[in-house]
Design an enzyme around this catalytic site. Structure first.
Site, PDB file in Angstrom:
ATOM      1  CB  VAL A  15      95.554  29.208  40.828  1.00  0.00           C
ATOM      2  CG1 VAL A  15      95.932  29.056  39.403  1.00  0.00           C
ATOM      3  CG2 VAL A  15      94.546  30.550  40.732  1.00  0.00           C
ATOM      4  CE  LYS A  39      82.601  33.101  41.584  1.00  0.00           C
ATOM      5  NZ  LYS A  39      84.155  32.577  41.491  1.00  0.00           N
ATOM      6  CG  ASP A  52      83.777  29.443  43.675  1.00  0.00           C
ATOM      7  OD1 ASP A  52      83.188  28.578  43.908  1.00  0.00           O
ATOM      8  OD2 ASP A  52      83.804  30.063  42.762  1.00  0.00           O
TER       9      ASP A  52
END
Length: 252
Positions: A15, A39, A52
């Site tokens: 998303v 993270k 990420d």
């Protein structure tokens, strides 16, 4: 002044959590803040691959990045850890890392894996439990919910908001992770419906493929509300994408 701590979670995978995290980080950096990105659990990435957190740094600029555990298979953290024979990640470990980063930064962004209640260990502890551990340690953690724009998003946003309320975790707001170039009726109506479902404000809308923007810093400011360091105006955006009034047939 204590650091602001934002746990960034999504209504689902894919998303736009990482790009959203990068946008918030970029806006904060442009505002002169010291930013750290944590993270807790990275899955689906080999030991020598950028994860990420590295992608956030690539997009946002110079900031502190930290990753606690990494599992090679693209699965929920608990399953990925079990299959790899690696230790689980505990909420206490996350709280300790957040406290260390908060002591030296103005903003700490904690990007979760998947949604709010994805499991991190055999006891079923989740990102929500990590955020709860941070708050129980006396730090002011909030949650930023990244949502999709289209049909089906309202139910998941409402469920996420209820889960947060049940755990006494404040929801800072909702951020649309990928606003389509050609929004349909559902996307346009959801601009008004998303904050009602969440019981929290809509704090921005990142355009689709935002991560490929030539000037990501400018895009971040234009796509985020002032509460996240940007200039985006929810009322103006909703007006610009206002759906046409339905034409109802009168009964005879």
């Amino acid at each position: 002044m204590s650091a602001r701590i934002l746990f960034v979670t999504g209504t689902n995978t894919e998303v736009g959590k990482t790009v959203a995290t990068a946008a918030v980080a970029s806006a904060a950096l442009q505002g002169g803040l010291r930013v750290a990105v944590l993270k807790p659990g990275q899955t689906g990435v080999a030991p020598d691959e950028p994860g990420d957190a590295a992608e956030v740094a690539r997009l946002a600029g110079e900031l502190t990045v930290r990753e606690l555990v990494r599992y090679p298979e693209p699965l929920a953290p608990d399953t990925a850890a079990r299959r790899a024979g690696l230790p689980f990640l505990s909420p206490a470990e996350v709280a300790t890392a957040v406290a260390e980063l908060a002591a030296a930064h103005d903003l700490v962004l904690v990007e979760g894996a998947g949604g709010l209640l994805v499991r991190y260990d055999d006891e079923g502890r989740t990102l929500a439990d990590q955020a709860r551990a941070v708050r129980d340690a006396g730090l002011p953690a909030e949650v930023l919910l990244v949502a999709s724009a289209g049909l089906g998003t309202l139910n998941i946003v409402a469920l996420s908001a209820e889960a947060l309320a049940a755990r006494r975790l404040p929801l800072a707001g909702v951020l649309v992770g990928s606003w389509p170039t050609a929004p349909g009726l559902a996307e346009r109506c959801n601009l008004a419906d998303l904050p009602r479902s969440a019981g929290a404000p809509l704090l921005g809308a990142l355009p689709e493929r935002a991560g490929t923007a030539a000037d990501f810093a400018a895009l971040a400011l234009a796509s985020l509300a002032p509460e996240l360091g940007g200039t985006w105006d929810a009322e103006h955006f909703a007006h610009a994408h206002r759906p046409e009034q339905a034409r109802l047939r009168s009964k005879v």
